[in-house]
Design an enzyme around this catalytic site. Sequence first.
Site, PDB file in Angstrom:
ATOM      1  N   ASP A   1      11.779  13.546  -6.454  1.00 58.41           N
ATOM      2  CA  ASP A   1      10.577  12.801  -4.893  1.00 58.41           C
ATOM      3  C   ASP A   1      10.917  10.907  -5.415  1.00 58.41           C
ATOM      4  O   ASP A   1      10.011  10.540  -4.708  1.00 58.41           O
ATOM      5  CB  ASP A   1       9.219  13.255  -5.079  1.00 58.41           C
ATOM      6  CG  ASP A   1       9.113  13.117  -3.868  1.00 58.41           C
ATOM      7  OD1 ASP A   1       9.817  12.854  -2.556  1.00 58.41           O
ATOM      8  OD2 ASP A   1       7.997  12.801  -3.003  1.00 58.41           O
TER       9      ASP A   1
ATOM     10  N   SER B   1       0.618  -1.152  -0.001  1.00 56.62           N
ATOM     11  CA  SER B   1      -0.203  -0.229   0.653  1.00 56.62           C
ATOM     12  C   SER B   1       0.724   1.228  -0.118  1.00 56.62           C
ATOM     13  O   SER B   1       2.205   1.303   0.475  1.00 56.62           O
ATOM     14  CB  SER B   1      -0.807   0.215   0.836  1.00 56.62           C
ATOM     15  OG  SER B   1      -0.463   0.077   2.501  1.00 56.62           O
TER      16      SER B   1
HETATM   17  N1  ADP Z   1       4.228  -3.748 -10.596  1.00 60.77           N
HETATM   18  C1  ADP Z   1       4.276  -3.645  -8.943  1.00 60.77           C
HETATM   19  N2  ADP Z   1       5.168  -4.754  -8.693  1.00 60.77           N
HETATM   20  C2  ADP Z   1       4.583  -5.269  -7.143  1.00 60.77           C
HETATM   21  N3  ADP Z   1       4.986  -4.140  -6.587  1.00 60.77           N
HETATM   22  C3  ADP Z   1       3.458  -3.345  -6.491  1.00 60.77           C
HETATM   23  C4  ADP Z   1       3.761  -3.135  -7.565  1.00 60.77           C
HETATM   24  N4  ADP Z   1       3.247  -1.869  -7.783  1.00 60.77           N
HETATM   25  C5  ADP Z   1       3.491  -1.325  -6.820  1.00 60.77           C
HETATM   26  N5  ADP Z   1       3.290  -2.201  -5.540  1.00 60.77           N
HETATM   27  C6  ADP Z   1       3.730  -2.307  -4.299  1.00 60.77           C
HETATM   28  O1  ADP Z   1       2.906  -0.967  -3.736  1.00 60.77           O
HETATM   29  C7  ADP Z   1       3.463  -0.742  -3.219  1.00 60.77           C
HETATM   30  C8  ADP Z   1       2.146   0.651  -3.494  1.00 60.77           C
HETATM   31  O2  ADP Z   1       2.431   1.182  -5.075  1.00 60.77           O
HETATM   32  P1  ADP Z   1       2.524   2.771  -4.963  1.00 60.77           P
HETATM   33  O3  ADP Z   1       2.337   2.697  -6.834  1.00 60.77           O
HETATM   34  O4  ADP Z   1       3.993   3.237  -4.847  1.00 60.77           O
HETATM   35  O5  ADP Z   1       1.406   2.976  -4.484  1.00 60.77           O
HETATM   36  P2  ADP Z   1       0.801   4.536  -3.880  1.00 60.77           P
HETATM   37  O6  ADP Z   1       0.788   5.931  -5.397  1.00 60.77           O
HETATM   38  O7  ADP Z   1       0.033   4.335  -3.151  1.00 60.77           O
HETATM   39  O8  ADP Z   1       2.133   5.350  -3.169  1.00 60.77           O
HETATM   40  C9  ADP Z   1       4.696  -0.109  -3.532  1.00 60.77           C
HETATM   41  O9  ADP Z   1       5.681   0.245  -2.933  1.00 60.77           O
HETATM   42  C10 ADP Z   1       5.310  -1.487  -3.987  1.00 60.77           C
HETATM   43  O10 ADP Z   1       5.869  -2.437  -2.464  1.00 60.77           O
END
Ligand code: ADP
Length: 388
Positions: free
Chosen positions: A123, A32
């Site tokens: 960032d 998340s």
């Molecule tokens: N394609 C992916 N494969 C594996 N884990 C993912 C992927 N996308 C996101 N995650 C996991 O989900 C977390 C949150 O995703 P993120 O896109 O940064 O969400 P937000 O925009 O809510 O910060 C990431 O830190 C990672 O741990």
Amino acid sequence: MSQQANQFHTVEVGDSTFTILKRYENLRPIGSGAQGFVCAAYDSITEQNVAIKKLSRPFQNVTHAKRAYREFVLMKYLVMELMDANLCQVIQMDLDHERMSYLLYQMLCGIKHLHSAGIIHRDLKPSNIVVKADCTLKILDFGLARTAGTSFMMTPYVVTRYYRAPEVILGMGYKENVDIWSVGCIMGEMIRGNVMFPGTDHIDQWNKIIEQLGTPSREFMQRLQPTVRNYVENRPRYNGYPFEKLFPDVLFPSDSREHSGLKASMARDLLCRMLVIDPERRISVDDALMHPYINVWYDQEEVNGPPPAQYDHSVDEREHSVEQWKELIYKEVIAYESLEQQQHNHVGNAMHNHSPACSSSASTSNDTSSGTTDSITNDSSVQPNHHR
Ligand SMILES: Nc1ncnc2c1ncn2[C@@H]1O[C@H](COP(=O)(O)OP(=O)(O)O)[C@@H](O)[C@H]1O
Ligand SMILES: [Mg+2]
């Protein structure tokens, strides 16, 4: 309507409910972030594992709605290739020089690609970078909007600022190598196993930086806005520590036998060019890619991939009500669907012209068949190893 409804099923994943196309099966939570909740799933149509993001309450206020729109317009997907871990998890591992330099190389390629789309990230942080066991890497977001001042904050969330460059913290102008600072912080953390500059707020963040790197020059101070300058000049003076002290030999993995550039002294040399407070003296992205610790992986086509569509910065400046943002997102979805349809019809033809600004761009090198990845993958996956 009911026919459409039939294509969906509703499943509980962790604390969240996903109503999603039936093609996506076996949903399980993986992460998340600031905006929502990500789960892994199996796409029964493409027969691939994917990651699916659900934005939590995207319409709770204008800031969230705008961010949802920006994310959707830029990334063009909320479903993407499933990766194995985010970089926070990988930083904890004992990486050898091959893996460390390869991950850094890909970050730099991704950053260069963003820059070529007119996006300066500002960032970058480990939670927004994901990697696969074969060491391929993707950047998940597009950073601060141009209009975002340093005081910009997503309301209820505590944002991580540890990786923000001095020029961002101090509200100065910035150029492309602002993103090099974040790479330096990430590299330093890979070596130390601890966050380089764990400030509790902007002020503490600045203290952590100068305590280690030393008070910057008078000439740098002169470029600050008067109030900031007054504050910065009145901090105690620090000499900082030499990089041999900040990153002593014992912290490094053993030198590579295959690549003469992949050794502690070279890694340290790169760090001391990236972790430079004054952007005028900090290494550029292009020069970092040419550095002996990085250029072992240099692949002309990866580094100079075709520039993506230019990012339309007016998105950042627009102001709308929540209802209007909803409408705009809806229009984007419809446009995206018809584009998908088109691509389906002329297999691959339309694809290149309409390739979404940077959707594959933030990801660098998925080409696991290229020699660079092979040499790093042959001894299995990135395995956690906790002896630091
Ligand atoms: N394609 C992916 N494969 C594996 N884990 C993912 C992927 N996308 C996101 N995650 C996991 O989900 C977390 C949150 O995703 P993120 O896109 O940064 O969400 P937000 O925009 O809510 O910060 C990431 O830190 C990672 O741990
Ligand atoms: Mg995130």
